[in-house]
Scaffold this motif. Sequence first.
Motif, PDB file in Angstrom:
ATOM      1  N   ALA A  67       0.832  -1.208   0.000  1.00 11.18           N
ATOM      2  CA  ALA A  67       0.000   0.000   0.000  1.00 11.18           C
ATOM      3  C   ALA A  67       0.866   1.258   0.000  1.00 11.18           C
ATOM      4  CB  ALA A  67      -0.947  -0.016   1.197  1.00 11.18           C
ATOM      5  N   TYR A  68       1.952   1.224   0.754  1.00  9.84           N
ATOM      6  CA  TYR A  68       2.867   2.362   0.827  1.00  9.84           C
ATOM      7  C   TYR A  68       3.512   2.639  -0.530  1.00  9.84           C
ATOM      8  CZ  TYR A  68       7.047   5.018   2.209  1.00  9.84           C
ATOM      9  OH  TYR A  68       8.043   5.950   2.308  1.00  9.84           O
ATOM     10  N   THR A  69       4.019   1.611  -1.178  1.00  8.09           N
ATOM     11  CA  THR A  69       4.686   1.833  -2.464  1.00  8.09           C
ATOM     12  C   THR A  69       3.691   2.303  -3.528  1.00  8.09           C
ATOM     13  OG1 THR A  69       4.539  -0.503  -3.134  1.00  8.09           O
ATOM     14  CG2 THR A  69       6.544   0.199  -1.990  1.00  8.09           C
ATOM     15  N   ILE A  70       2.452   1.851  -3.433  1.00 10.53           N
ATOM     16  CA  ILE A  70       1.427   2.355  -4.353  1.00 10.53           C
ATOM     17  C   ILE A  70       1.156   3.829  -4.056  1.00 10.53           C
ATOM     18  CG2 ILE A  70      -1.019   2.207  -4.968  1.00 10.53           C
ATOM     19  CD1 ILE A  70      -0.755  -0.874  -4.613  1.00 10.53           C
ATOM     20  N   ALA A  71       1.035   4.164  -2.782  1.00  9.82           N
ATOM     21  CA  ALA A  71       0.720   5.547  -2.386  1.00  9.82           C
ATOM     22  C   ALA A  71       1.828   6.523  -2.782  1.00  9.82           C
ATOM     23  CB  ALA A  71       0.466   5.621  -0.882  1.00  9.82           C
ATOM     24  N   VAL A  72       3.087   6.125  -2.601  1.00 12.63           N
ATOM     25  CA  VAL A  72       4.179   7.037  -2.944  1.00 12.63           C
ATOM     26  C   VAL A  72       4.575   6.924  -4.415  1.00 12.63           C
ATOM     27  CG1 VAL A  72       5.074   7.095  -0.587  1.00 12.63           C
ATOM     28  CG2 VAL A  72       6.068   5.494  -2.228  1.00 12.63           C
ATOM     29  N   GLY A  73       4.060   5.917  -5.109  1.00 11.81           N
ATOM     30  CA  GLY A  73       4.330   5.770  -6.533  1.00 11.81           C
ATOM     31  C   GLY A  73       5.759   5.396  -6.852  1.00 11.81           C
ATOM     32  N   ASP A  74       6.422   4.710  -5.944  1.00 12.65           N
ATOM     33  CA  ASP A  74       7.841   4.386  -6.139  1.00 12.65           C
ATOM     34  C   ASP A  74       8.139   2.980  -5.631  1.00 12.65           C
ATOM     35  OD1 ASP A  74      10.529   4.572  -6.725  1.00 12.65           O
ATOM     36  OD2 ASP A  74      10.997   5.796  -4.981  1.00 12.65           O
ATOM     37  N   GLU A  75       7.642   2.010  -6.335  1.00  7.34           N
ATOM     38  CA  GLU A  75       7.810   0.614  -5.919  1.00  7.34           C
ATOM     39  C   GLU A  75       9.265   0.182  -5.842  1.00  7.34           C
ATOM     40  OE1 GLU A  75       6.621  -3.868  -7.444  1.00  7.34           O
ATOM     41  OE2 GLU A  75       5.976  -2.140  -8.610  1.00  7.34           O
ATOM     42  N   PHE A  76      10.096   0.716  -6.711  1.00  8.12           N
ATOM     43  CA  PHE A  76      11.481   0.258  -6.803  1.00  8.12           C
ATOM     44  C   PHE A  76      12.475   1.141  -6.064  1.00  8.12           C
ATOM     45  CE2 PHE A  76       9.152  -1.278 -10.479  1.00  8.12           C
ATOM     46  CZ  PHE A  76       9.347  -2.636 -10.338  1.00  8.12           C
ATOM     47  N   GLY A  77      12.013   2.230  -5.470  1.00  2.00           N
ATOM     48  CA  GLY A  77      12.897   3.101  -4.716  1.00  2.00           C
ATOM     49  C   GLY A  77      13.823   3.926  -5.578  1.00  2.00           C
ATOM     50  N   VAL A  78      13.461   4.150  -6.850  1.00  2.00           N
ATOM     51  CA  VAL A  78      14.340   4.904  -7.740  1.00  2.00           C
ATOM     52  C   VAL A  78      14.022   6.398  -7.776  1.00  2.00           C
ATOM     53  CG1 VAL A  78      14.874   2.945  -9.215  1.00  2.00           C
ATOM     54  CG2 VAL A  78      12.925   4.393  -9.768  1.00  2.00           C
ATOM     55  N   ALA A  79      12.809   6.774  -7.408  1.00  2.00           N
ATOM     56  CA  ALA A  79      12.449   8.194  -7.465  1.00  2.00           C
ATOM     57  C   ALA A  79      13.297   9.016  -6.506  1.00  2.00           C
ATOM     58  CB  ALA A  79      10.969   8.388  -7.164  1.00  2.00           C
ATOM     59  N   ALA A  80      13.832   8.368  -5.474  1.00  2.00           N
ATOM     60  CA  ALA A  80      14.660   9.079  -4.506  1.00  2.00           C
ATOM     61  C   ALA A  80      15.918   9.648  -5.153  1.00  2.00           C
ATOM     62  CB  ALA A  80      15.056   8.141  -3.367  1.00  2.00           C
ATOM     63  N   ALA A  81      16.284   9.113  -6.301  1.00  2.00           N
ATOM     64  CA  ALA A  81      17.487   9.584  -6.983  1.00  2.00           C
ATOM     65  C   ALA A  81      17.251  10.903  -7.719  1.00  2.00           C
ATOM     66  CB  ALA A  81      17.976   8.524  -7.969  1.00  2.00           C
ATOM     67  N   PHE A  82      15.994  11.339  -7.818  1.00  2.00           N
ATOM     68  CA  PHE A  82      15.664  12.534  -8.581  1.00  2.00           C
ATOM     69  C   PHE A  82      14.968  13.561  -7.700  1.00  2.00           C
ATOM     70  CE2 PHE A  82      15.370   8.758 -11.241  1.00  2.00           C
ATOM     71  CZ  PHE A  82      16.342   9.041 -12.176  1.00  2.00           C
ATOM     72  N   LYS A  83      15.251  14.830  -7.949  1.00  2.00           N
ATOM     73  CA  LYS A  83      14.576  15.892  -7.209  1.00  2.00           C
ATOM     74  C   LYS A  83      13.150  16.067  -7.717  1.00  2.00           C
ATOM     75  CE  LYS A  83      14.922  20.635  -5.746  1.00  2.00           C
ATOM     76  NZ  LYS A  83      15.048  20.647  -4.321  1.00  2.00           N
ATOM     77  N   SER A  84      12.937  15.866  -9.008  1.00  2.00           N
ATOM     78  CA  SER A  84      11.580  15.943  -9.553  1.00  2.00           C
ATOM     79  C   SER A  84      11.400  14.846 -10.591  1.00  2.00           C
ATOM     80  CB  SER A  84      11.313  17.317 -10.175  1.00  2.00           C
ATOM     81  OG  SER A  84      12.125  17.517 -11.314  1.00  2.00           O
ATOM     82  N   VAL A  85      10.150  14.407 -10.718  1.00  2.00           N
ATOM     83  CA  VAL A  85       9.804  13.335 -11.644  1.00  2.00           C
ATOM     84  C   VAL A  85       8.536  13.741 -12.363  1.00  2.00           C
ATOM     85  CG1 VAL A  85       9.122  10.910 -11.836  1.00  2.00           C
ATOM     86  CG2 VAL A  85      10.815  11.581 -10.137  1.00  2.00           C
ATOM     87  N   SER A  86       8.488  13.541 -13.681  1.00  2.00           N
ATOM     88  CA  SER A  86       7.287  13.812 -14.453  1.00  2.00           C
ATOM     89  C   SER A  86       6.901  12.572 -15.232  1.00  2.00           C
ATOM     90  CB  SER A  86       7.524  14.961 -15.438  1.00  2.00           C
ATOM     91  OG  SER A  86       7.810  16.153 -14.757  1.00  2.00           O
ATOM     92  N   ILE A  87       5.615  12.258 -15.160  1.00  2.00           N
ATOM     93  CA  ILE A  87       5.063  11.159 -15.946  1.00  2.00           C
ATOM     94  C   ILE A  87       3.765  11.678 -16.543  1.00  2.00           C
ATOM     95  CG2 ILE A  87       4.171   8.798 -15.916  1.00  2.00           C
ATOM     96  CD1 ILE A  87       5.880   8.341 -13.403  1.00  2.00           C
ATOM     97  N   GLY A  88       3.746  11.869 -17.844  1.00  2.00           N
ATOM     98  CA  GLY A  88       2.570  12.449 -18.477  1.00  2.00           C
ATOM     99  C   GLY A  88       2.301  13.821 -17.906  1.00  2.00           C
ATOM    100  N   SER A  89       1.073  14.020 -17.417  1.00  2.00           N
ATOM    101  CA  SER A  89       0.709  15.323 -16.855  1.00  2.00           C
ATOM    102  C   SER A  89       1.004  15.420 -15.355  1.00  2.00           C
ATOM    103  CB  SER A  89      -0.779  15.591 -17.104  1.00  2.00           C
ATOM    104  OG  SER A  89      -1.551  14.618 -16.431  1.00  2.00           O
TER     105      SER A  89
END
Length: 129
Positions: A67-89
Amino acid sequence: MAYATAADFTAYSGQAAPDDIDRRLERASDRIDEMLFASIYPTNDAGMPTRPEDVEAMKRATCAQVAYTIAVGDEFGVAAAFKSVSIGSVRLDRGGSGDAPPARYSPDASSILQRAGLLPGYILDGSVW
């Protein structure tokens, strides 16, 4: 082997299980295993817990991790490597002035395992606190 099933996830979260729930449960179980490193509890030959209270705690913690990984949208823990992330809109900016990544482990999963007496101490994931 996952500590929980799709039905367990639905019962825990009140949400329909996503199509890839089996894979998510396996990954979440791996995270639970990381948290349980050095914990002592009885297991069977397959390494699965045998005490009913341990089985229940690990099942609930696994569902909390999914549930946590779905809520934060980062199942693999890779978003932490970026200050900002864009997917579509959708655009996500990491908040705060520090460079601390989001936590790797669900706070709820950690709490469930702690209250069950399965964690030997505190889980530290390198986040600044």
